[in-house]
Design a protein around this motif. Structure first.
Motif, PDB file in Angstrom:
ATOM      1  N   GLU A  95      15.500   2.387  -2.287  1.00 46.64           N
ATOM      2  CA  GLU A  95      15.121   0.983  -2.091  1.00 46.64           C
ATOM      3  C   GLU A  95      13.849   0.878  -1.943  1.00 46.64           C
ATOM      4  O   GLU A  95      13.313   0.106  -2.398  1.00 46.64           O
ATOM      5  CB  GLU A  95      15.916   0.464  -0.828  1.00 46.64           C
ATOM      6  N   ALA A  96      13.244   1.847  -1.447  1.00 48.77           N
ATOM      7  CA  ALA A  96      11.807   1.995  -1.189  1.00 48.77           C
ATOM      8  C   ALA A  96      11.173   2.134  -2.603  1.00 48.77           C
ATOM      9  O   ALA A  96      10.146   1.452  -2.748  1.00 48.77           O
ATOM     10  CB  ALA A  96      11.329   3.102  -0.147  1.00 48.77           C
ATOM     11  N   VAL A  97      11.781   3.184  -3.200  1.00 47.14           N
ATOM     12  CA  VAL A  97      11.213   3.387  -4.736  1.00 47.14           C
ATOM     13  C   VAL A  97      11.183   2.246  -5.385  1.00 47.14           C
ATOM     14  O   VAL A  97      10.261   1.718  -6.141  1.00 47.14           O
ATOM     15  CB  VAL A  97      11.903   4.496  -5.403  1.00 47.14           C
ATOM     16  N   SER A  98      12.497   1.302  -5.238  1.00 45.66           N
ATOM     17  CA  SER A  98      12.572   0.369  -6.179  1.00 45.66           C
ATOM     18  C   SER A  98      11.656  -0.578  -5.720  1.00 45.66           C
ATOM     19  O   SER A  98      11.110  -1.641  -6.760  1.00 45.66           O
ATOM     20  CB  SER A  98      13.919  -0.285  -6.025  1.00 45.66           C
ATOM     21  N   LEU A  99      11.320  -1.048  -4.748  1.00 39.60           N
ATOM     22  CA  LEU A  99      10.302  -2.184  -4.258  1.00 39.60           C
ATOM     23  C   LEU A  99       8.767  -1.578  -4.555  1.00 39.60           C
ATOM     24  O   LEU A  99       8.073  -2.475  -5.200  1.00 39.60           O
ATOM     25  CB  LEU A  99      10.191  -2.123  -2.587  1.00 39.60           C
ATOM     26  N   ALA A 100       8.568  -0.416  -4.925  1.00 39.41           N
ATOM     27  CA  ALA A 100       7.098   0.115  -5.274  1.00 39.41           C
ATOM     28  C   ALA A 100       7.029  -0.069  -6.779  1.00 39.41           C
ATOM     29  O   ALA A 100       6.147  -0.591  -7.298  1.00 39.41           O
ATOM     30  CB  ALA A 100       7.161   1.543  -4.750  1.00 39.41           C
ATOM     31  N   LEU A 101       8.312   0.258  -7.611  1.00 34.91           N
ATOM     32  CA  LEU A 101       8.073   0.351  -8.977  1.00 34.91           C
ATOM     33  C   LEU A 101       8.139  -1.307  -9.369  1.00 34.91           C
ATOM     34  O   LEU A 101       7.253  -1.566 -10.315  1.00 34.91           O
ATOM     35  CB  LEU A 101       9.618   0.780  -9.415  1.00 34.91           C
ATOM     36  N   ALA A 102       8.712  -2.081  -8.635  1.00 40.51           N
ATOM     37  CA  ALA A 102       8.724  -3.817  -9.011  1.00 40.51           C
ATOM     38  C   ALA A 102       7.203  -4.260  -8.771  1.00 40.51           C
ATOM     39  O   ALA A 102       6.843  -4.930  -9.643  1.00 40.51           O
ATOM     40  CB  ALA A 102       9.434  -4.428  -7.993  1.00 40.51           C
ATOM     41  N   GLN A 103       6.516  -3.611  -7.551  1.00 42.12           N
ATOM     42  CA  GLN A 103       5.304  -4.088  -7.641  1.00 42.12           C
ATOM     43  C   GLN A 103       4.139  -3.704  -8.583  1.00 42.12           C
ATOM     44  O   GLN A 103       3.195  -4.266  -8.956  1.00 42.12           O
ATOM     45  CB  GLN A 103       4.614  -3.505  -5.972  1.00 42.12           C
ATOM     46  N   LEU A 104       4.558  -2.292  -8.908  1.00 43.76           N
ATOM     47  CA  LEU A 104       3.594  -1.679  -9.822  1.00 43.76           C
ATOM     48  C   LEU A 104       3.834  -2.175 -11.306  1.00 43.76           C
ATOM     49  O   LEU A 104       3.255  -2.064 -12.107  1.00 43.76           O
ATOM     50  CB  LEU A 104       3.705  -0.151  -9.947  1.00 43.76           C
ATOM     51  N   GLY A 105       5.184  -2.993 -11.521  1.00 39.85           N
ATOM     52  CA  GLY A 105       5.502  -3.243 -12.661  1.00 39.85           C
ATOM     53  C   GLY A 105       5.845  -1.965 -13.906  1.00 39.85           C
ATOM     54  O   GLY A 105       5.848  -2.152 -14.847  1.00 39.85           O
ATOM     55  N   ILE A 106       6.392  -1.089 -13.265  1.00 40.73           N
ATOM     56  CA  ILE A 106       6.493   0.137 -14.157  1.00 40.73           C
ATOM     57  C   ILE A 106       8.088   0.699 -14.014  1.00 40.73           C
ATOM     58  O   ILE A 106       8.834   0.301 -12.982  1.00 40.73           O
ATOM     59  CB  ILE A 106       5.669   1.457 -13.912  1.00 40.73           C
ATOM     60  N   SER A 107       8.600   1.572 -14.930  1.00 39.78           N
ATOM     61  CA  SER A 107       9.836   2.028 -14.844  1.00 39.78           C
ATOM     62  C   SER A 107       9.785   3.414 -13.967  1.00 39.78           C
ATOM     63  O   SER A 107       8.590   3.935 -13.700  1.00 39.78           O
ATOM     64  CB  SER A 107      10.456   2.324 -16.003  1.00 39.78           C
ATOM     65  N   ARG A 108      11.121   4.006 -13.516  1.00 42.14           N
ATOM     66  CA  ARG A 108      10.987   4.997 -12.804  1.00 42.14           C
ATOM     67  C   ARG A 108      10.369   6.250 -13.670  1.00 42.14           C
ATOM     68  O   ARG A 108       9.778   7.302 -13.075  1.00 42.14           O
ATOM     69  CB  ARG A 108      12.511   5.508 -12.338  1.00 42.14           C
ATOM     70  N   GLU A 109      10.556   6.240 -15.205  1.00 36.92           N
ATOM     71  CA  GLU A 109      10.223   7.264 -15.787  1.00 36.92           C
ATOM     72  C   GLU A 109       8.484   7.390 -15.855  1.00 36.92           C
ATOM     73  O   GLU A 109       7.832   8.382 -16.118  1.00 36.92           O
ATOM     74  CB  GLU A 109      10.592   7.153 -17.419  1.00 36.92           C
ATOM     75  N   GLU A 110       7.892   6.174 -15.615  1.00 31.30           N
ATOM     76  CA  GLU A 110       6.446   6.119 -15.516  1.00 31.30           C
ATOM     77  C   GLU A 110       5.778   6.379 -14.330  1.00 31.30           C
ATOM     78  O   GLU A 110       4.477   6.376 -14.043  1.00 31.30           O
ATOM     79  CB  GLU A 110       6.024   4.546 -16.236  1.00 31.30           C
ATOM     80  N   ALA A 111       6.690   6.686 -13.312  1.00 28.52           N
ATOM     81  CA  ALA A 111       6.201   6.894 -12.208  1.00 28.52           C
ATOM     82  C   ALA A 111       6.104   8.461 -11.414  1.00 28.52           C
ATOM     83  O   ALA A 111       6.814   9.290 -11.932  1.00 28.52           O
ATOM     84  CB  ALA A 111       6.850   6.002 -11.107  1.00 28.52           C
ATOM     85  N   GLU A 112       5.119   8.462 -10.549  1.00 32.28           N
ATOM     86  CA  GLU A 112       5.237   9.878  -9.853  1.00 32.28           C
ATOM     87  C   GLU A 112       5.716   9.530  -8.422  1.00 32.28           C
ATOM     88  O   GLU A 112       4.937   8.626  -7.902  1.00 32.28           O
ATOM     89  CB  GLU A 112       3.919  10.216  -9.593  1.00 32.28           C
ATOM     90  N   ILE A 113       6.736  10.121  -7.893  1.00 31.76           N
ATOM     91  CA  ILE A 113       7.378   9.458  -6.455  1.00 31.76           C
ATOM     92  C   ILE A 113       7.127  10.613  -5.556  1.00 31.76           C
ATOM     93  O   ILE A 113       7.605  11.717  -5.851  1.00 31.76           O
ATOM     94  CB  ILE A 113       8.886   9.157  -6.738  1.00 31.76           C
ATOM     95  N   GLU A 114       6.513  10.491  -4.351  1.00 29.93           N
ATOM     96  CA  GLU A 114       6.470  11.124  -3.198  1.00 29.93           C
ATOM     97  C   GLU A 114       7.273  10.631  -2.216  1.00 29.93           C
ATOM     98  O   GLU A 114       6.902   9.552  -1.609  1.00 29.93           O
ATOM     99  CB  GLU A 114       4.864  11.372  -3.036  1.00 29.93           C
ATOM    100  N   VAL A 115       8.067  11.263  -1.379  1.00 29.56           N
ATOM    101  CA  VAL A 115       8.970  10.848  -0.367  1.00 29.56           C
ATOM    102  C   VAL A 115       8.127  11.227   1.057  1.00 29.56           C
ATOM    103  O   VAL A 115       7.956  12.657   1.185  1.00 29.56           O
ATOM    104  CB  VAL A 115      10.187  11.421  -0.340  1.00 29.56           C
ATOM    105  N   LEU A 116       7.586  10.280   1.549  1.00 30.03           N
ATOM    106  CA  LEU A 116       6.621  10.546   2.675  1.00 30.03           C
ATOM    107  C   LEU A 116       7.595  10.815   4.214  1.00 30.03           C
ATOM    108  O   LEU A 116       7.272  11.643   5.025  1.00 30.03           O
ATOM    109  CB  LEU A 116       5.790   9.486   3.277  1.00 30.03           C
TER     110      LEU A 116
END
Length: 206
Positions: A13-34
């Motif tokens: 859910e947190a990743v989805s919120l961040a992707l929506a704000q950035l306007g990118i897909s998961r494939e275009e993202a670097e994801i770090e779980v803090l």
């Protein structure tokens, strides 16, 4: 790029919120779980949400898209753009209304844009990448036209028994002519002159 931090009940859910704000897909993202989510004591006290940081991947295709979007926005030119990155190459196809301005006379503007994008994509990068830019299938149509022209002028050189001189072309277009005629045993081709006036000579074999 610092990226965007989001919290939610779950990591997804947190990743989805961040992707929506950035306007990118998961494939275009670097994801770090803090922080992983925690339910706390008895599922109530001390519960903690998931927290993630998401950045946009710094890829050749992203850099090319970034510059191209800036140029198109400055020109007030809405387009449909398809980008594919494959084996250190970025392929960009553009379609839309009034996009002929991006092609220019005999593809000169298109070649200049492609050169500019290639420079930008490779700036401060260790691994080199080539950008291939096309508008409304212009390059494919131009290649087919040049191949037909090569065959026609080769026959002319053969029948008349003397050289045929083509108009100045870019290195890419000259390569198309050379390739189209390289298998023939009755004529040969070579280039002469200085850029941007370098031209191909089709010569009959004696």
């Amino acid at each position: 790029m610092e990226g965007v931090e989001k919290t939610a009940k779950t990591v997804d859910e947190a990743v989805s919120l961040a992707l929506a704000q950035l306007g990118i897909s998961r494939e275009e993202a670097e994801i770090e779980v803090l922080e992983e989510p925690s339910r706390g004591f008895l599922g109530l006290l001390g519960s903690r949400p998931a927290r993630v940081r998401v950045r946009v991947k710094d890829t050749p295709s992203r850099r090319a898209k970034e510059l191209l979007n800036q140029l198109l926005e400055a020109m007030n030119l809405p387009v449909d753009m398809a980008i594919e990155e494959k084996e250190n190459n970025v392929f960009i196809d553009i379609e839309g209304k009034d996009v002929g301005i991006l092609i220019g006379r005999r593809g000169e503007t298109l070649d200049a844009l492609q050169y500019l994008l290639t420079l930008y994509v490779n700036k401060n990068q260790n691994q080199r990448c080539k950008v291939f830019l096309d508008v409304e299938g212009y390059r494919r149509r131009r290649e087919e036209t040049l191949q037909r022209l090569a065959v026609k002028l080769a026959e002319k050189a053969k029948q008349r028994g003397r050289n045929v001189v083509l108009e100045p072309m870019t290195s890419h277009e000259r390569r198309i002519i050379h390739t189209a005629l390289q298998g023939r045993d009755d004529i040969y081709t070579y280039s002469e002159g200085e850029e941007p006036y370098r031209k191909i000579i089709i010569s009959p074999k004696k």
